[in-house]
Design an enzyme around this catalytic site. Structure first.
Site, PDB file in Angstrom:
ATOM      1  N   LEU A   1      33.535 -43.067   6.854  1.00 50.89           N
ATOM      2  CA  LEU A   1      34.789 -43.407   6.192  1.00 50.89           C
ATOM      3  C   LEU A   1      34.663 -44.690   5.370  1.00 50.89           C
ATOM      4  O   LEU A   1      34.315 -45.747   5.901  1.00 50.89           O
ATOM      5  CB  LEU A   1      35.906 -43.558   7.229  1.00 50.89           C
ATOM      6  CG  LEU A   1      37.306 -43.843   6.677  1.00 50.89           C
ATOM      7  CD1 LEU A   1      37.785 -42.696   5.805  1.00 50.89           C
ATOM      8  CD2 LEU A   1      38.275 -44.104   7.822  1.00 50.89           C
ATOM      9  N   ASP A   2      34.959 -44.578   4.088  1.00 48.88           N
ATOM     10  CA  ASP A   2      34.962 -45.711   3.155  1.00 48.88           C
ATOM     11  C   ASP A   2      33.607 -46.412   3.082  1.00 48.88           C
ATOM     12  O   ASP A   2      33.530 -47.617   2.805  1.00 48.88           O
ATOM     13  CB  ASP A   2      36.052 -46.723   3.536  1.00 48.88           C
ATOM     14  CG  ASP A   2      37.437 -46.100   3.529  1.00 48.88           C
ATOM     15  OD1 ASP A   2      37.666 -45.191   2.712  1.00 48.88           O
ATOM     16  OD2 ASP A   2      38.281 -46.525   4.341  1.00 48.88           O
TER      17      ASP A   2
END
Length: 275
Positions: free
Chosen positions: A218-219
């Site tokens: 994530l990210d």
């Protein structure tokens, strides 16, 4: 026509590539190259004046390149994109305006939202909008419905214009290297909900945004473009949010421009960007 190549570095690569192009009577308008010494990786982007048979050219280039060479010969067609949204309008609005005035470098095929908040603005620009609600659905069902719509348009890229849903590893794997996200921080920074509130409470002096390719982490995907702006103690959380939306719009626009013009190379979790 654009030719982009990445491969293992070795002596004579530029000479070999330009030799093939000269033999084919293809004039070079511009040439950018880079070598990552640590990874022993070579990257090159060549802009040619005229078009030619892309498959034939690719075959001839393979003869002078290492076996691991990744070659893309692009006769400069406009890319096709699908945009995913939730409720925030700023990034989508900028994309639709650029699309309308033919400065986006791509054709927006449709917009898919998990809320109907932005349907009206799509109608104003005559862009198909599809509502796929995530409520009271398993994520697999929701993503399957979204994926079916995406595949209908066979886009080159899927742009997450403030699409506030975490995508499953299976969905990400299906569109590896094609999912572009705009993140509300100069990564790595304040993650999760209410980033500007977190920034305000922490008393930060810089806020920023990051456009990146989506991966299962994530990210944490390969970064395409970033930008920061200064803030002071006089900025409220609302001021920061307003400034943040402006910088998100600018960074996503820059990232899309770079990607659509084949200026971004991805290797492992990093990018080489020829601006």
């Amino acid at each position: 026509m654009i030719v982009v190549i990445q491969c293992k570095d070795q002596v004579g690569l530029v000479a070999g590539i330009t030799g093939v192009l000269a033999k084919e009577q293809l004039n070079i308008v511009s040439l950018r190259e880079h070598v990552d010494k640590i990874e022993n990786r070579f990257f090159i982007r060549v802009h040619l004046e005229v078009e030619t048979d892309s498959q034939a050219l690719e075959s001839k280039l393979k003869q002078v390149l290492p076996e691991d060479a990744v070659i893309k010969v692009n006769p400069l067609p406009e890319k096709k994109v699908v945009v995913l949204v939730t409720k925030e309008y700023h990034c989508l609005g900028d994309i639709l305006i650029r699309h309308y005035f033919k400065t986006l470098g791509a054709q927006v095929q449709c917009v898919i939202g998990n809320h109907d908040t932005l349907e009206n603005i799509c109608q104003r620009f005559d862009i198909p909008f599809y509502l796929v609600s995530h409520e009271q659905k398993d994520r697999d069902v929701f993503e399957s419905q979204v994926s079916s719509l995406i595949d209908k348009y066979t886009p080159d890229y899927i742009v997450l214009a403030k699409f506030m849903r975490i995508l499953s590893p299976g969905f990400v794997a299906k569109y590896t290297g094609r999912l572009i996200n705009i993140h509300h921080s100069f990564l790595p920074a304040f993650v999760g909900a209410s980033p500007y509130r977190q920034a305000f409470e922490r008393g930060v002096k810089l806020i920023g945004a990051t456009a990146h390719f989506v991966t299962n982490e994530l990210d944490e995907g390969p970064i395409i473009a970033q930008q920061i702006i200064p803030v002071t103690h006089s900025h409220t959380a609302g001021d920061m949010m307003k400034a943040g939306k402006e910088i998100e719009t600018a960074v996503l626009a820059k990232a899309l421009h770079l990607v659509f013009e084949d200026r971004v190379f991805v290797y492992k979790n990093k990018t080489v960007v020829f601006e």
